[in-house]
Design an enzyme around this catalytic site. Sequence first.
Site, mmCIF file in Angstrom:
data_model
loop_
_atom_site.group_PDB
_atom_site.id
_atom_site.type_symbol
_atom_site.label_atom_id
_atom_site.label_comp_id
_atom_site.label_asym_id
_atom_site.label_seq_id
_atom_site.Cartn_x
_atom_site.Cartn_y
_atom_site.Cartn_z
ATOM 1 N N ASP A 171 6.419 -2.381 -2.356
ATOM 2 C CA ASP A 171 5.480 -1.856 -3.353
ATOM 3 C C ASP A 171 6.220 -1.548 -4.653
ATOM 4 O O ASP A 171 6.833 -0.479 -4.794
ATOM 5 C CB ASP A 171 4.794 -0.600 -2.819
ATOM 6 C CG ASP A 171 3.654 -0.151 -3.729
ATOM 7 O OD1 ASP A 171 3.462 -0.777 -4.801
ATOM 8 O OD2 ASP A 171 2.963 0.825 -3.373
ATOM 9 N N CYS B 148 -1.227 -1.051 -10.870
ATOM 10 C CA CYS B 148 -0.575 -1.620 -9.702
ATOM 11 C C CYS B 148 -0.691 -3.142 -9.615
ATOM 12 O O CYS B 148 0.241 -3.810 -9.182
ATOM 13 C CB CYS B 148 -1.075 -0.972 -8.440
ATOM 14 S SG CYS B 148 -2.852 -1.005 -8.284
ATOM 15 N N HIS C 157 -5.508 -0.175 -4.387
ATOM 16 C CA HIS C 157 -4.105 -0.421 -4.723
ATOM 17 C C HIS C 157 -3.771 -1.884 -4.441
ATOM 18 O O HIS C 157 -4.456 -2.556 -3.676
ATOM 19 C CB HIS C 157 -3.223 0.508 -3.880
ATOM 20 C CG HIS C 157 -1.802 0.559 -4.317
ATOM 21 N ND1 HIS C 157 -1.430 0.784 -5.620
ATOM 22 C CD2 HIS C 157 -0.632 0.408 -3.618
ATOM 23 C CE1 HIS C 157 -0.119 0.782 -5.707
ATOM 24 N NE2 HIS C 157 0.394 0.552 -4.497
#
Lengths: 334, 669
Positions: B475, B415, B459
């Site tokens: 995201d 991520c 994350h």
Amino acid sequence: MEPKFQPFSDRYSGKLKRIYRNWLDRRLPKSTEITLSQRRIFILPNRPGLLFSGLLLLLFLMAINYQNSMVFAYTFMLASLFPVIIIFTYRNLSGLGIRVAECSSVFAGEAAKITLDIYRTDHRIRQQLQFRWNESSHTTANLLENDQDQIELYVPAEQRGYLNPGRLNLQSTYPLGLVRSWSWLRFELYGLVYPKPIEGELPVQAAPGQEPNLRKIRVAMDEISGLRRYVLGDSPKQVAWKSYAATGEMNVKQFEGSESEKLWLDFNEVRGGHLEYRLSVLCYWILKLEADNCLYGLRLGEQAYEPASGIPHRDLLLSALATFDLDKEHSVSR
Amino acid sequence: MNSAALPRSSFLWLLISVGAVLLPHVNRMPTGLLIGYGLCMVWRTLVHYGKAKMPHGLVKLLLVIAGTLIIRQGYQNLLGVDPAAAFLLLTFVFKFLEMQRVRDGLLIIFLGYFCLPITFLFSQTMVMTIYVFVALVVLTTTLVKVTKTSDQAGATIDLKQVTVMLLSALPLMLVLFVLVPRIGPLWSVPLPSGQSKTGPSDSMSPGDIASLAKSDELAFRVRFDGAIPDTRELYWRGLVFSNFDGRTWRPEGTPFQQQKNASWARNSAHEEMEESLDIHYQVTFEPSYQPWLYALDYPLTSGSGIGLTPQYTLLNKVSVDQRKHYNLVSSPRLMIDSVLDPASRKRNLLIPRAGNSRAKKFAIEQRNKASSDQQFVTDILTYYRQKPFYYSLKPPRLGPDSIDEFMFDTRKGFCEHYAGSFTYIMRAAGIPARVVVGYQGGEINHSGNYLLVHQFDAHAWAEVWLQDRGWVRIDPTGQVAPERIEQGIEEATAYENSFLSDSTFSLLRYRDNLWLSQLRLKLDAIEYDWNRWVLGYNAKRQSDFLKDYLGLVSSASKTQLLTGLVTLFLIALMVVFLRKERIKITDRCDQLYFRFCRLMETRGVARGAAEGATDFSQRLVERFSAQEQSIRNITRMYNYLSYGPDINPHQRSRILKKLEQEIAALKRT
């Protein structure tokens, strides 16, 4: 002499001590048999117990400063344990019975053996019962499976009269050793302290110009006046063995000397010295004459004991010496 | 008495006690100390069995010096809790080595009593609590053994006695725990600091979050007042990174500036305009040893030592060294920074002049193609989705132009790669953007109806500033691996089987196994309740509890309750343990004789505890000569029935009847 271990009576001197003892006397009267109850049991934390309280304080500070719930719980657990310890330590003594089983008579300066029966009036186990009369005379007892036990203690008998070894200290810190429960036991004892034997001249009233002759006296004892029943302690020399072989009854020969051959030990004939010395000399001669199988009597103040021999006779005379001119009450509150 | 020799029967107990106190500290101790402690215990044991001599004074001195040096080496900061605990344990073990007298034994137990709860400063789990209380039983039994002068009883008698005592103390402990007022710390103390920091750190380089994802440690638990929101909405914001140096993302300003800029007062303005969409929840945060806390977009309230930064993240006043509970309200609709001030705008557009030229060129080309900023964002997300990007826990290493390499060559990343590259491209195209690090998702525990967030839920995502919309969460990882957002990391990495691959024994690895999974969640629910109700029982909870459940508000009424309950406990204790044990008499003859004894006692003559019936009658006759015949009859009948020859039941009952009549007659006189 006050034994060293007595924590309270030793710490306060003089007047305070006397007040404390009088209070103890009133609170815990003499008895031959004592069952411990709240009236007789004292209980206080001892030094490790105080240290434990300090530890609790430290733990509490740790809990507060770290705001740690489990340290709080732990501290409260130990703190809650304290009242439980007090109850359990008290419980270890309460309901316990102590009784004088036997108490021997001794000569002054010797140690008297005192046998105590300890028993429980319930079914709880008892551990670490510490009995102390003084530094040299102490013992520890437990009642686990057995309901009773016997302990022996030796107490020094310093002074002629009734045996009075003072209070017996019974204490226990079981189970955790942080709290001490104790009691002072005062027993009605029947033991006597005979005078200490001291060698001296034979204190008999002699006819003028006639020295008493021991050998002559012994020779004179050939005439047997009769038999009496054997008593434990009688000299085997005096046992009528012939009649024992014939009848199976154990008897002791009794002698009858002529009036002049009977020895009258006389308090007034002891030369010099104070009362205790005179009694000591008499004591010496009683023991000696008994060992020599003589017939001996005693004139002691108003009392007169007819000449005879044998252990019961000896003990009778010794008891007379032990209690002569003795105010019982005075002796007790020595 | 205390200077007497230690009873031999207590040695084994002392050895076990020392071991029990040391055990929980073992994994925090330097190895050198551990070996030293082991040697001391073995040495003293050999002495006990006559196989070795007591250590010489010089040897003891050398041991103390060696121990001190090891502690100096092992802990950098000598003022912390760990070295203090180590010194205490050192004293404890050395005392054990040189113990000879009862006094030494007592000291060891007291030191043990003090060292035992130190474990709680490091861990307060239920298992540890049970361990400590079992160790307490052992330590207390040892105390019994140490203070005995003659030990005839076996271990079980004393162990039983101690267990009964501790269990009897338990009710009072609970009362004290609930009712004793909890006051704040009297002075500040160093907290256990030996542990490594956990969770996201204050910077982000490629690979940082991927390494976090290997940990199955718990980050925090959340209980929602309403329903648990959809997993896709669970973005736990922690840190906002605005500064980029070409490789590493950092927050703006030093930690000190961040503290200064945060608002620490309770934000009441927002509280008034309560909305139905607002989310109310309580977070139980595990120690991270870092100051930042996590909240859903966007936290409205702060207070009780928690500050709200201008970026709408939460800061704790000090680093979180102990489990922390906090209540929050978040508003997902809130628009933040509707107007971006020029300084912020400039800062969130900055990219290093050098390097990553391909990415810069790509960004400008794409922006020119797009009709609006919004369209551009969508285009870039589409790019991620359409090109062969892979979501991987094991991304290849990147060189100096990390963005270029990732975007156009390797295309395998975690991520932080996606968030970082996306933000870079936005900035290169002139759109203010920043990286946000925190946690995403979580595991729902149905048996406790709360959410568990683990370290592997860590994350990173991006926020871009758009006109009229303020900061908007984007995201990019969701484009590449939608399962990461919907189901979590385990599903997203299933193809490469890398989830928790280093920890075979982690129960979390076996989430597929329904039974194991349920068991794990059940246990966690218990642990959570334990944390909330027992460990989290502080001054505030105490006053809430007393108010809500017992209706107590004034301190006087609380004191009354405490005093009352303590008194009640003491009375109960005495009733239970000091009541007279009645010895049950079943024999009719004995019953009658005791009736006679009681009668005589009321008239002033009590039978001694071991006095025989005949002796007693002698004494009675002396006193009550008028009833001589009666007394003698009773005694004779009793003796005959108790000690006489066996007689038939008929005869026996006849005599018993006579005995009863005789006693009744005596009673009337």
